[in-house]
Design a protein around this motif. Structure first.
Motif, PDB file in Angstrom:
ATOM      1  N   GLN A   8      74.468   1.142  39.580  1.00 19.31           N
ATOM      2  CA  GLN A   8      75.742   1.858  39.611  1.00 19.31           C
ATOM      3  C   GLN A   8      75.597   3.045  40.553  1.00 19.31           C
ATOM      4  O   GLN A   8      74.506   3.612  40.678  1.00 19.31           O
ATOM      5  N   SER A 106      82.296   5.677  38.444  1.00 21.30           N
ATOM      6  CA  SER A 106      81.062   4.932  38.637  1.00 21.30           C
ATOM      7  C   SER A 106      81.401   3.511  39.074  1.00 21.30           C
ATOM      8  O   SER A 106      82.300   2.883  38.522  1.00 21.30           O
ATOM      9  N   THR A 107      80.696   3.013  40.083  1.00 16.99           N
ATOM     10  CA  THR A 107      80.962   1.705  40.647  1.00 16.99           C
ATOM     11  C   THR A 107      79.733   0.815  40.516  1.00 16.99           C
ATOM     12  O   THR A 107      78.643   1.218  40.919  1.00 16.99           O
ATOM     13  N   PRO A 108      79.878  -0.407  39.964  1.00 20.18           N
ATOM     14  CA  PRO A 108      78.734  -1.312  39.863  1.00 20.18           C
ATOM     15  C   PRO A 108      78.516  -2.072  41.166  1.00 20.18           C
ATOM     16  O   PRO A 108      79.455  -2.305  41.932  1.00 20.18           O
TER      17      PRO A 108
END
Length: 167
Positions: A8, A106-108
């Motif tokens: 992440q 938050s970015t996966p």
């Protein structure tokens, strides 16, 4: 050969005036639970900050960013938060904030490397190259360079890079 690992990331942005909706990307925090990695890079482009907010205290913003990086690294001098497990520190570093430095959601993503390859050790240009993970952690360059792709932020980022409004 090991498969890709989930990780992440979040982008740290300086938001000098929430009402105007302008943001300056200044860093990134990356967390990979499987590899036991939590890392952050930040660099403040003071000329761009002066364009967005002439009265902003660049020294205070820089100290804020340095403190966030120390928390990510788990430095004991960074206080009690730095002693938390990596996953909790990442949660703290990416929590919504009302301060001038705000994280993106938050970015996966996925990567096959055990650690990110940070490009460079400091930011020499007007773009946050030092804050961008290398090619193995594909954070879109437009996210870092153009305020997240939102048309108003893209225009603001371009205006900041060009040195101001153009008639």
């Amino acid at each position: 050969m090991a498969g890709p690992d989930a990780f992440q990331y979040a982008i740290w942005r300086v938001v000098p005036d929430v009402e105007r909706g302008e943001a300056l990307n200044v860093g990134v925090v990356v967390f990979c639970r499987r590899r036991g990695f939590l890392g952050a890079r930040a660099e403040l482009d003071e000329p761009r900050l002066r364009v967005l907010a002439p009265g902003a205290d660049a020294g205070a913003v820089r100290r804020h960013l340095e403190g966030l990086v120390r928390v990510a690294e788990g430095e004991p001098a960074a206080g009690a938060i730095a002693a938390l497990p990596q996953s909790e520190r990442f949660g703290w570093l990416t929590a919504a904030s009302s301060t001038i430095v705000q994280p993106s959601p938050s970015t996966p993503a996925c990567a096959t490397t055990p650690r990110p390859s940070w490009t460079g050790s400091s930011c020499a240009s007007s773009r946050a190259r030092a804050a961008r993970p290398g090619p193995d952690l594909p954070v879109p360059a437009a996210v870092l360079e153009d305020g997240g792709g939102h048309p108003a932020r893209v225009a603001t980022a371009r205006r900041a890079r060009s040195g101001g409004w153009r008639g």
